[in-house]
Design an enzyme around this catalytic site. Structure first.
Site, short mmCIF file in Angstrom:
data_model
loop_
_atom_site.label_atom_id
_atom_site.label_comp_id
_atom_site.label_asym_id
_atom_site.label_seq_id
_atom_site.Cartn_x
_atom_site.Cartn_y
_atom_site.Cartn_z
N GLY A 159 73.32 51.90 41.73
CA GLY A 159 72.88 53.27 41.97
C GLY A 159 73.26 54.25 40.88
N SER A 198 76.70 43.74 35.91
CA SER A 198 77.55 43.01 34.95
C SER A 198 78.99 43.56 34.94
CB SER A 198 76.93 43.00 33.55
OG SER A 198 76.35 44.23 33.16
P1 ADP Z 1 70.86 51.27 39.36
O1 ADP Z 1 69.73 50.61 38.63
O2 ADP Z 1 72.02 51.57 38.45
O3 ADP Z 1 71.28 50.54 40.60
P2 ADP Z 1 68.89 53.26 40.10
O4 ADP Z 1 68.28 53.57 38.76
O5 ADP Z 1 68.15 52.33 41.00
O6 ADP Z 1 70.39 52.72 39.84
O7 ADP Z 1 69.18 54.62 40.92
C1 ADP Z 1 69.78 55.75 40.29
C2 ADP Z 1 69.52 57.03 41.06
O8 ADP Z 1 70.26 58.10 40.47
C3 ADP Z 1 68.06 57.46 41.04
O9 ADP Z 1 67.74 57.96 42.32
C4 ADP Z 1 68.05 58.60 39.98
O10 ADP Z 1 67.02 59.53 40.22
C5 ADP Z 1 69.42 59.22 40.15
N1 ADP Z 1 69.94 59.90 38.94
C6 ADP Z 1 70.50 61.14 38.90
N2 ADP Z 1 70.89 61.48 37.67
C7 ADP Z 1 70.60 60.45 36.88
C8 ADP Z 1 70.79 60.19 35.48
N3 ADP Z 1 71.35 61.09 34.65
N4 ADP Z 1 70.37 59.00 35.01
C9 ADP Z 1 69.82 58.08 35.83
N5 ADP Z 1 69.61 58.25 37.17
C10 ADP Z 1 70.01 59.42 37.69
#
Ligand code: ADP
Length: 178
Positions: free
Chosen positions: A15, A86
Site C-alpha cells: 500500500g 521484497s
Molecule cells: P503498493 O503497490 O505499494 O502495494 P499501491 O500502489 O497499490 O501500493 O497503493 C498505494 C496507494 O497510495 C494508492 O491508493 C495511491 O493513490 C496512494 N498514494 C498517495 N500518495 C502517493 C504517492 N506519493 N505515491 C504513490 N501512491 C500514493
C-alpha cells in the site's frame, strides 16, 4: 544498436505506492520510445510463483525469480520494472549484484499512515491477526540503507513522487528526455 537496459526495483510496504508509481513510469518510458516490461509481485504470485507462500524461504524464492527475469530483460535492452515488497535487504542486494544496471526505489510510508489508508483492507486484517506474517505488522521489513531513489508517499503527492523519480532516471541516463 540496442538501447541500454536497466532494472528499476520498487520496494516498500504493502500500500505504500509501488504499483501506482511503477505503472505510471511504464507509461512514460513507453511514450518515450523505450521497451518496458513490468513484473508486479501480486501478479507474479498468480503465475511464475504460484503456490509460494509468505515464509522467509518462499519470499526469497519469489524475489529471486523476479530478479532473474528482470536481469534477462535488462541485459537485452529492456527497462524492467519490478514492484514487490521484497522485505529482505540481503536478497535485494543479491539481485542487484546480478545486474549491470540496477536502480532501487524505496517507496516509504509509516505503518500508521498505511493503516489509515488501508487500500486493500489488509492492515485491518493483519492487526486483528486474521492475516499472519504480514510485512510491517507481524513480519519484518528491512529498509534500504542507500536506495538510488527515496519516495515518501506519506508527505509527497503521487505527482511529486513520480516527478522526482523521472528526474532521477533522466539524470542517470536511464530515461530519454521528454
Ligand atoms: P503498493 O503497490 O505499494 O502495494 P499501491 O500502489 O497499490 O501500493 O497503493 C498505494 C496507494 O497510495 C494508492 O491508493 C495511491 O493513490 C496512494 N498514494 C498517495 N500518495 C502517493 C504517492 N506519493 N505515491 C504513490 N501512491 C500514493
Amino acid at each position: 544498436m540496442t538501447e541500454r537496459g536497466v532494472t528499476i526495483w520498487f520496494t516498500g510496504l504493502s500500500g505504500a505506492g509501488k504499483t501506482t508509481i511503477a505503472e505510471q513510469l511504464v507509461q512514460i518510458a513507453r511514450d518515450r520510445g523505450r521497451n518496458v516490461e513490468m513484473l508486479d509481485g501480486d501478479v507474479v504470485r498468480t503465475n511464475l510463483s504460484k503456490g509460494l507462500g509468505f515464509s522467509k524461504e518462499d519470499r526469497d524464492i519469489n524475489i529471486r525469480r523476479i530478479g532473474f527475469v528482470c536481469n534477462l530483460l535488462a541485459r537485452n535492452g529492456v527497462i524492467a520494472v519490478a514492484s514487490a515488497i521484497s522485505p529482505y535487504r540481503a536478497i535485494r542486494d543479491e539481485v542487484r549484484a546480478t545486474h549491470d544496471d540496477f536502480v532501487e526505489v524505496y517507496v516509504r510510508c509509516s505503518i500508521e499512515k498505511l493503516t489509515e489508508r488501508d487500500v486493500k483492507g489488509l492492515y485491518a486484517k493483519a492487526l486483528s491477526g486474521e492475516i499472519k506474517n504480514f510485512t510491517g505488522v507481524s513480519d519484518p521489513y528491512e529498509e534500504p540503507l542507500t536506495p538510488e531513489v527515496l519516495l515518501d508517499s506519506e508527505t509527497e503527492t503521487e505527482e511529486e513522487s513520480l516527478a522526482k523519480l523521472v528526474a532521477k532516471l533522466e539524470e542517470l541516463g536511464h530515461l530519454p528526455p521528454a
